[in-house]
Design an enzyme around this catalytic site. Sequence first.
Site, short mmCIF file in Angstrom:
data_model
loop_
_atom_site.label_atom_id
_atom_site.label_comp_id
_atom_site.label_asym_id
_atom_site.label_seq_id
_atom_site.Cartn_x
_atom_site.Cartn_y
_atom_site.Cartn_z
N ALA A 44 0.18 5.90 5.30
CA ALA A 44 0.84 5.04 6.28
C ALA A 44 1.97 4.25 5.63
CB ALA A 44 -0.17 4.09 6.92
N GLY B 138 -5.88 10.86 8.49
CA GLY B 138 -4.57 11.02 7.88
C GLY B 138 -3.45 11.23 8.89
N CYS C 169 -7.59 13.71 1.99
CA CYS C 169 -8.46 14.65 2.69
C CYS C 169 -8.73 15.88 1.83
CB CYS C 169 -7.84 15.10 4.00
SG CYS C 169 -7.47 13.73 5.07
N THR D 107 1.68 -6.89 14.20
CA THR D 107 0.48 -7.72 14.10
C THR D 107 0.71 -9.02 14.87
OG1 THR D 107 1.19 -8.98 12.17
CG2 THR D 107 0.14 -6.85 11.75
N ARG E 67 -13.04 7.54 -2.13
CA ARG E 67 -12.00 7.11 -1.20
C ARG E 67 -10.63 7.51 -1.70
NH1 ARG E 67 -10.85 6.93 3.79
NH2 ARG E 67 -8.84 5.97 4.04
N ILE F 64 5.53 -9.07 10.66
CA ILE F 64 4.50 -8.34 9.92
C ILE F 64 3.94 -7.23 10.81
CG2 ILE F 64 2.35 -8.45 8.63
CD1 ILE F 64 2.94 -11.27 7.89
N GLY G 195 0.82 -1.22 0.00
CA GLY G 195 0.00 0.00 0.00
C GLY G 195 0.85 1.26 0.00
#
Lengths: 454, 454
Positions: free
Chosen positions: B13, B304, B44, B276, B135, B281, B9
């Site tokens: 983040a 954000g 945003c 996690t 989004r 991870i 991603g």
Amino acid sequence: MDKNLVVIGGTAAGMSAAAQARRGDPSLPIIVFERTGYITYGSCGLPYYIGNVIKDVNKLITYTPEYMKKQRNIDVYILHEVVGINTQEKYVKVKNLKSGETFNQPYGQLVIATGAVSVVPKIPGIDNNGIFTLRNIEDGIKIKEFLSSKNVKHAAILGAGFIGLELAEALRNWGIDVNIFEMLPRILPQIDEELSALIEAELEKNSVKLYKNTKVVEFKPAEKGGLKIITEGNNIFDADMVIAAVGVKPNTLLAQNAKIQTGTLGGIAVDKYMRTSCPDIWAAGDCTETYNRITKKPVYVPLGTTANKQGKIAGENAAGGSVIFPGIIGTQVTKIFNTYTATTGLNEISAKDAGMLPISAKIKHVDKAGYYPGSKSIHVKIIIDKNTAKVIGAQMAGSEGVGKRIDIFATAITAGMTVYELNELDLAYAPPVSPVYDPVLIAASSGIKALEKT
Amino acid sequence: MDKNLVVIGGTAAGMSAAAQARRGDPSLPIIVFERTGYITYGSCGLPYYIGNVIKDVNKLITYTPEYMKKQRNIDVYILHEVVGINTQEKYVKVKNLKSGETFNQPYGQLVIATGAVSVVPKIPGIDNNGIFTLRNIEDGIKIKEFLSSKNVKHAAILGAGFIGLELAEALRNWGIDVNIFEMLPRILPQIDEELSALIEAELEKNSVKLYKNTKVVEFKPAEKGGLKIITEGNNIFDADMVIAAVGVKPNTLLAQNAKIQTGTLGGIAVDKYMRTSCPDIWAAGDCTETYNRITKKPVYVPLGTTANKQGKIAGENAAGGSVIFPGIIGTQVTKIFNTYTATTGLNEISAKDAGMLPISAKIKHVDKAGYYPGSKSIHVKIIIDKNTAKVIGAQMAGSEGVGKRIDIFATAITAGMTVYELNELDLAYAPPVSPVYDPVLIAASSGIKALEKT
């Protein structure tokens, strides 16, 4: 013995004391004597009145004696000067400035809220026409009348502190050429030089001429009217008017004559209850000195916010309460043309004076999301105590966004937060309000780097 | 075993994690896979792009893959979707969305930063043309293209949360009639009703029609083009376009398929190091749930600011660091037409849910000195825990001055200040910036009265 409260001075502190005493005791007789013709005006608004940002002087006048009598049952006597305090027999000697007659007013409790007076520099010729100081509303009216009735083309301001600079802006609003004469090598000594330099640039941008390291040694009437200003080194400047804004000092004459103790900085000495050295006598506002919450040392920072709060404390305690004033951290802000500048806590010099080892970092960042229209720059300097990692001071200059961001620092400093804790704050973000990382957080992050490097 | 960092991603983040890992380890190979064609955009800002406040979409794009490679030596692959995680053999399965080919990328450390996805309400006809969610930047471009190419006269928004209301303003900028349909009896549930009512008034003032307690049950294509919106009770509304803004949910599909633990609120569960349940991870941003610092309970507040900070923490730790994310207090702000609204900490409902006894006070005060031109109103609600006198929440609505004043509360709440301590703060005052008693202090003072009355 009279059970009453007498307040000397219809200042912000004096009127706050009277109002708070009334809240505490609905039946206590409360009497206020005020030397001038006005009470509890917004004196911080005077430069804006002079600069025509505020057109009507009545806007600065919050309350009238009539209002105080009707709404609060407080007796306010304007144009009444207290000329003496008899602490043994517990009365004040009052002169009615209209009639000239004098009378004695007994007191049960007394609050001294005589405020501050302008320092008039001892310069030959200072008494010439066209030379002013600005402290109260009557001074403001006189200056504005002069501006309105005379054809003022050149003005001079003595002193480059907050008020001097606000007045420079006010006079520029009239289209007047403005020279500022400052004896120090810099302006705004509350603020470290990296940031005060930005304000110097703002003055230049707005065609205000700043003469630093410059001592005015004499004023002379000019032959064709107006004044000649002579500076050390015999440089001569023309001016149609002069405003001396070299500072204020606590108005303590009455207190000193009554043998009420003053402090190391010249203000009336009070404890945290706002009690003076004399039984049943309290003092509040610009006539007193107070404590810095960080260093615990006495400071003299005469500001409206402090005066109002101290007045409330003095009034509540004079009416039988028991509340304390915790001191200040010296938060200040002002707008000079389009640049806002603010400070809170200690600067590098005052931190060193207090025996700390200040570590600082300076950053520049946007006040809104960079892509949002109207986004402007803010400069932030953060000051950290090396030994504790606590944030002890911050200074800012830049857009309007400076105004309340300084209060985030003020809150963090008061809470004793470390720079790490400041860095972890969950602050508000939306593109029209702030960048994702607020300048405060960017400063914290840079502060951490600076701290860890040492 | 590969010593590298793979980030799933190119979200705020994800890119924060990559950048921070690079700072921590200059030689670590870092690879980011991003499903869409863009990384780390200011999502945003999308409502402002749609509303033409920001004309060029490129302004929202902070960094490009080329920049990340050149400046940070980070390999970013856009239009690459991670379709699986093999936690045993430590690789991710990646699909190149352009070529269609799939490959496996081994990882040493993995950061999941898959963000959130829009909730698409299960309403018959939701797949009709002209119905959108917002989004990512591609959604924004699609909506703006639709607005630019079609003659949109009537629009509908589903959901009266922050995004729905920001979109209402954006569409009004196009001169479009806007109806908002909200199932709840109120808007902005983060904010108590006294203040959200002020935003309702602002919507009305700006000719946005708000239908509360209104459930949309079907969308149908209209004969003459556009859509028919049918609400419960069989009321029918016309719309040329619809934007569903009923919320987002954490994008956890990949994590769940890999048996990585999710929390009680549906986000990926992480500890304070952003670890996690699975070795090596990490996860950060809108795909995770976090903790409220006041209640210590899990919360899902995708913002954000949090995403950026969590990304930094995950990246630093993935590169061998050991830093913690302390949680959030839920500070939020937005601008709806000319009214700013903000919240921080707990509201009355969430305070009660947390077993506290909230005491509140609400005040209205000016944001600058009352006599200063442009002075406007700010409404403040303060929430105090009866047992400890600590400030636990605040909400504001009014002028731009709301924006950073909420942060004074955020700081005080984080520091655990009581309302008495808040009331003693030395905040900045100058007529163009604040009244003598800042609205924050007026709220504190009213809060004390409310607390002492109970």
